[in-house]
Design a protein around this motif. Structure first.
Motif, mmCIF file in Angstrom:
data_model
loop_
_atom_site.group_PDB
_atom_site.id
_atom_site.type_symbol
_atom_site.label_atom_id
_atom_site.label_comp_id
_atom_site.label_asym_id
_atom_site.label_seq_id
_atom_site.Cartn_x
_atom_site.Cartn_y
_atom_site.Cartn_z
ATOM 1 N N ALA A 301 -32.063 4.596 42.356
ATOM 2 C CA ALA A 301 -32.697 4.042 43.550
ATOM 3 C C ALA A 301 -31.812 3.049 44.286
ATOM 4 O O ALA A 301 -32.167 2.599 45.360
ATOM 5 C CB ALA A 301 -34.019 3.361 43.176
ATOM 6 N N THR A 302 -30.654 2.701 43.700
ATOM 7 C CA THR A 302 -29.743 1.776 44.365
ATOM 8 C C THR A 302 -28.328 2.336 44.330
ATOM 9 O O THR A 302 -27.935 3.023 43.381
ATOM 10 C CB THR A 302 -29.739 0.388 43.692
ATOM 11 N N GLY A 303 -27.558 2.032 45.364
ATOM 12 C CA GLY A 303 -26.212 2.549 45.485
ATOM 13 C C GLY A 303 -25.174 1.669 44.828
ATOM 14 O O GLY A 303 -25.439 0.526 44.452
ATOM 15 N N ASN A 304 -23.939 2.221 44.704
ATOM 16 C CA ASN A 304 -22.847 1.423 44.150
ATOM 17 C C ASN A 304 -22.336 0.401 45.168
ATOM 18 O O ASN A 304 -21.706 -0.586 44.803
ATOM 19 C CB ASN A 304 -21.706 2.340 43.696
ATOM 20 N N ASN A 305 -22.602 0.632 46.452
ATOM 21 C CA ASN A 305 -22.317 -0.322 47.528
ATOM 22 C C ASN A 305 -23.612 -0.570 48.297
ATOM 23 O O ASN A 305 -23.771 -0.100 49.426
ATOM 24 C CB ASN A 305 -21.254 0.235 48.486
ATOM 25 N N PRO A 306 -24.569 -1.289 47.723
ATOM 26 C CA PRO A 306 -25.887 -1.384 48.348
ATOM 27 C C PRO A 306 -25.887 -2.040 49.724
ATOM 28 O O PRO A 306 -26.777 -1.784 50.532
ATOM 29 C CB PRO A 306 -26.709 -2.200 47.345
ATOM 30 N N GLU A 307 -24.870 -2.868 50.015
ATOM 31 C CA GLU A 307 -24.820 -3.475 51.343
ATOM 32 C C GLU A 307 -24.384 -2.461 52.398
ATOM 33 O O GLU A 307 -24.564 -2.680 53.596
ATOM 34 C CB GLU A 307 -23.871 -4.686 51.339
ATOM 35 N N ILE A 308 -23.826 -1.312 51.958
ATOM 36 C CA ILE A 308 -23.407 -0.240 52.872
ATOM 37 C C ILE A 308 -24.356 0.954 52.754
ATOM 38 O O ILE A 308 -24.873 1.445 53.748
ATOM 39 C CB ILE A 308 -21.965 0.194 52.579
ATOM 40 N N HIS A 309 -24.558 1.412 51.518
ATOM 41 C CA HIS A 309 -25.472 2.524 51.242
ATOM 42 C C HIS A 309 -26.491 2.064 50.211
ATOM 43 O O HIS A 309 -26.139 1.880 49.042
ATOM 44 C CB HIS A 309 -24.710 3.737 50.701
ATOM 45 N N PRO A 310 -27.743 1.858 50.587
ATOM 46 C CA PRO A 310 -28.732 1.336 49.640
ATOM 47 C C PRO A 310 -29.014 2.249 48.460
ATOM 48 O O PRO A 310 -29.470 1.772 47.424
ATOM 49 C CB PRO A 310 -29.987 1.144 50.504
ATOM 50 N N GLN A 311 -28.733 3.569 48.588
ATOM 51 C CA GLN A 311 -29.066 4.474 47.491
ATOM 52 C C GLN A 311 -27.916 5.391 47.070
ATOM 53 O O GLN A 311 -27.824 5.781 45.908
ATOM 54 C CB GLN A 311 -30.280 5.337 47.882
ATOM 55 N N TRP A 312 -27.015 5.756 47.965
ATOM 56 C CA TRP A 312 -25.992 6.777 47.661
ATOM 57 C C TRP A 312 -25.068 6.344 46.529
ATOM 58 O O TRP A 312 -24.598 5.214 46.495
ATOM 59 C CB TRP A 312 -25.157 7.066 48.909
ATOM 60 N N GLN A 313 -24.844 7.262 45.609
ATOM 61 C CA GLN A 313 -23.878 7.103 44.532
ATOM 62 C C GLN A 313 -22.877 8.255 44.600
ATOM 63 O O GLN A 313 -23.211 9.345 45.073
ATOM 64 C CB GLN A 313 -24.563 7.120 43.159
ATOM 65 N N PRO A 314 -21.635 8.061 44.123
ATOM 66 C CA PRO A 314 -20.622 9.096 44.289
ATOM 67 C C PRO A 314 -20.849 10.360 43.479
ATOM 68 O O PRO A 314 -20.386 11.427 43.875
ATOM 69 C CB PRO A 314 -19.316 8.401 43.872
ATOM 70 N N GLU A 315 -21.532 10.291 42.344
ATOM 71 C CA GLU A 315 -21.837 11.488 41.559
ATOM 72 C C GLU A 315 -23.131 11.289 40.779
ATOM 73 O O GLU A 315 -23.456 10.156 40.387
ATOM 74 C CB GLU A 315 -20.723 11.830 40.551
ATOM 75 N N TYR A 316 -23.846 12.384 40.552
ATOM 76 C CA TYR A 316 -25.040 12.353 39.709
ATOM 77 C C TYR A 316 -24.755 13.136 38.433
ATOM 78 O O TYR A 316 -24.279 14.273 38.483
ATOM 79 C CB TYR A 316 -26.238 12.986 40.423
#
Length: 628
Positions: A301-316
């Motif tokens: 539910a949270t990204g690796n760069n939450p200040e840029i992408h609140p949810q996106w992660q580079p791999e699942y």
């Protein structure tokens, strides 16, 4: 340690385990409003957003994280421990089949199917609670994960009307700060279907901007109707269909929107004598998933760069390996030949498949095809690598072992090629239980298969350079990925002539292996060669984005890597090595000669992209526009 069903967010520096309750974010009120602000903006534009908006987003993230934390404290540990699931307890399903053709007066006639997308409950394992999924089927009751296998006949068109019955809200988190299908608030989950490996007109290709919601309440700017026309005028082989909605492909596939498509030939294939029939010719659709204690699919539910992408992660990456909708299933087989058409439908996981156990020594894979086409001759292997969206068509002869069972195993690190090693859970795929009695086997594998055109490099119209870039934040975390340093929304720069062939030199400037998929086109991989003084070359490319000006010929002089024999046929996906140049010959013409039976230059065109879905969704995709 026992492996938990965690989502692992891998970067080139660290491996982080994130534990959040995913669905709460979808119901947090401000996020739908943010979607209309940030959807379809380039990252460069987002970086220029006023600081007060970034501050506002940070406050929202903090508030949502606090709400998630409170919820988890009330619920206890939300992730399901997959070590509690007994392996090889569920039997491998054989997915239902739908005929994509008719038969009248002794001849085949075009088929008309209606396949819907439904929300329903699905049992991934005997001891796992039912899971909410999105599933393809002719009705909600008959919908399955994967969806039904569509059987088509070469030369006989198939028309499929895809219907959307999905709910108003997604069952998984999504990120409005990557270019995303943007329906009106509350008007449903966008979806559109791509027949992967199909040769069909642009309007039926499942363009990312051709999405539509339930009841067509909202449609994308490239929407041209829900009925797709598949001419099936291509060599027989293995295809698959899946969602392709802009910015939501990773979430929609995780939810279950995948299915197989077999294109058969009534004249070319029977003389081969290969294993056939529902029992001896099987589809294996592989993917990985993690689950919460209530059985729901876990996605961060949270990204690796939450200040840029609140949810996106580079791999699942999921903790459980699923085959045909069951976690670590078993299949009872007879002591004879079987044909398996293996699709890697994972978001990001590579599989390097091999046999383990006492009977493994006598078994090997006999490759018939790679992706959608046959190889000219069968090829043996003991182990092979399958990237996301690749298909391997293999024969396994279980009479070659005296063992009673054997495990299909996996040892591909994740992310590939420099990530974590597999463990006792994601290192096992399924088990084969082999009958004791030997029997007569009427099937065979001939020394020659089907003859397709040889690659003619000397006839290539042009040579193009395709560069793969990854961009990072100030903390060294990935933010987005581009092809040729351009976002998806930039005008098409790859404009091949319909009927031509081109040489593409694909330059991977990242540390990941990217499975490159080209829509409509098929290609042969000529060679892969490592870059020397790669950092110097990358620095120049980031400044000029011009391979010739940066002296690519002087840098592409490192170690040569041979293309595995089982991948030397015509493909539509290939694994592009990091720090190397991969040279391919791409054909934008039918393999069986002649011209396309449709206008390949029509709108909305095609695309090419990385098939790691988390990369594709964050702009590692470009338009591909054929011209006359």
């Amino acid at each position: 340690m026992k492996a938990l069903g965690h989502y692992k967010a891998h970067t080139r520096k660290t491996t982080t385990t994130l534990v959040f309750f995913p669905s709460l974010l979808l119901h947090f009120p401000p996020f739908p409003a943010l979607q209309s602000i940030v959807t379809h903006r380039r990252l460069e534009e987002r970086r220029e957003v006023a600081m007060e908006k970034l501050h506002f987003l940070s406050l929202l993230l903090i508030a949502s994280s606090m709400a998630i934390s409170s919820f988890r404290k009330a619920q206890g540990d939300a992730l399901f421990d997959v070590s509690k699931l007994e392996m090889f307890i569920d039997e491998l399903p054989n997915m239902p089949k739908q005929q994509g053709y008719g038969f009248r007066d002794g001849v085949f006639v075009p088929g008309n199917l209606t396949v819907g997308m439904y929300e329903k409950l699905w049992k991934f394992h005997r001891d796992l609670p039912p899971t909410r999924v999105f599933a393809y089927g002719t009705s909600k009751d008959s919908a399955t994960v994967p969806g039904p296998t569509i059987e088509a006949i070469r030369g006989v068109p198939t028309y499929v009307t895809w219907t959307n019955h999905l709910p108003s809200r997604h069952i998984l988190p999504w990120d409005p700060t990557v270019p995303t299908a943007n329906p009106h608030p509350g008007e449903g989950v966008p979806t559109v279907v791509h027949l992967h490996g199909g040769v069909h007109p642009p309007a039926s290709d499942g363009n990312a901007m051709s999405w539509f919601t339930a009841g067509f309440n909202s449609v994308g700017p490239a929407f041209s109707g829900a009925t797709s026309y598949y001419p099936n005028r291509q060599p027989p082989g293995n295809l698959w269909y899946h969602d392709h909605a802009m910015g939501l492909t990773r979430a929609n596939l995780l939810a279950g929107l995948v299915g197989s498509y077999n294109l058969r030939s009534t004249d070319l294939e029977p003389p081969l004598g290969l294993p056939s029939g529902d029992e001896f010719d099987r589809r294996l659709v592989l993917f990985d998933r993690s689950f919460l204690v209530d059985g729901s699919i876990y996605m961060n539910a949270t990204g690796n760069n939450p200040e840029i992408h609140p949810q996106w992660q580079p791999e699942y990456f999921g903790s459980a390996i699923v085959v045909n909708g069951k976690a670590w299933p078993f299949l009872r087989v007879r002591r004879r030949r079987y044909r398996f058409r293996i699709v890697n439908a994972s978001n990001a996981r590579f599989f390097r498949l091999f046999f383990s156990g006492s009977g493994a020594r006598g078994l090997r894979f006999l490759h018939l095809g790679s992706d959608s086409n046959y190889l000219p001759r069968p090829v043996h292997s003991r182990k092979f690598l399958l990237a996301p969206s690749e298909i391997a068509d293999v024969v396994i002869d279980f009479s070659k072992t005296s063992a009673d069972d054997v495990v299909l195993a996996n040892d591909a690190v994740y992310p590939y090629p420099s990530g974590d090693p597999t463990d006792e859970f994601n290192g096992k795929v399924m088990k084969f239980l082999i009958a004791r009695a030997r029997e007569e086997d009427p099937s065979a594998v001939p020394k020659r298969l089907l003859t397709l055109p040889a690659p003619a490099v000397h006839r290539a119209a042009v040579t193009r350079y395709i560069a793969m870039y990854e961009y990072e934040s100030s903390t060294g975390e990935p933010t987005h990925l581009y092809l040729n340093a351009k976002p998806y929304g930039a005008a098409a720069t790859e404009t091949p002539r319909a009927g031509s062939s081109e040489v593409w030199e694909v330059i991977n400037l990242t540390e990941d292996n990217h499975p490159l998929h080209i829509h409509l086109g098929v290609f042969v991989v000529l060679e892969q060669q490592e870059l020397v003084e790669a950092e110097k070359f990358e620095k120049c490319m980031r400044k000029k984005n011009d391979a010739a000006a940066c002296g690519v010929a002087e840098h592409a002089k490192g170690k040569r890597h041979r293309v595995p024999q089982y991948e030397r046929g015509w493909k539509n996906v290939f694994k592009v090595m990091p720090g190397a140049v991969t040279r391919i010959l791409v054909r934008f013409a039918p393999l069986d000669g002649g011209n396309f039976v449709f206008d390949a230059t029509a709108e909305p065109g095609y695309v090419y992209h990385c098939h790691i879905l988390d990369h594709e969704d964050n702009e590692m995709m470009r338009p591909l526009k054929l011209v006359h």
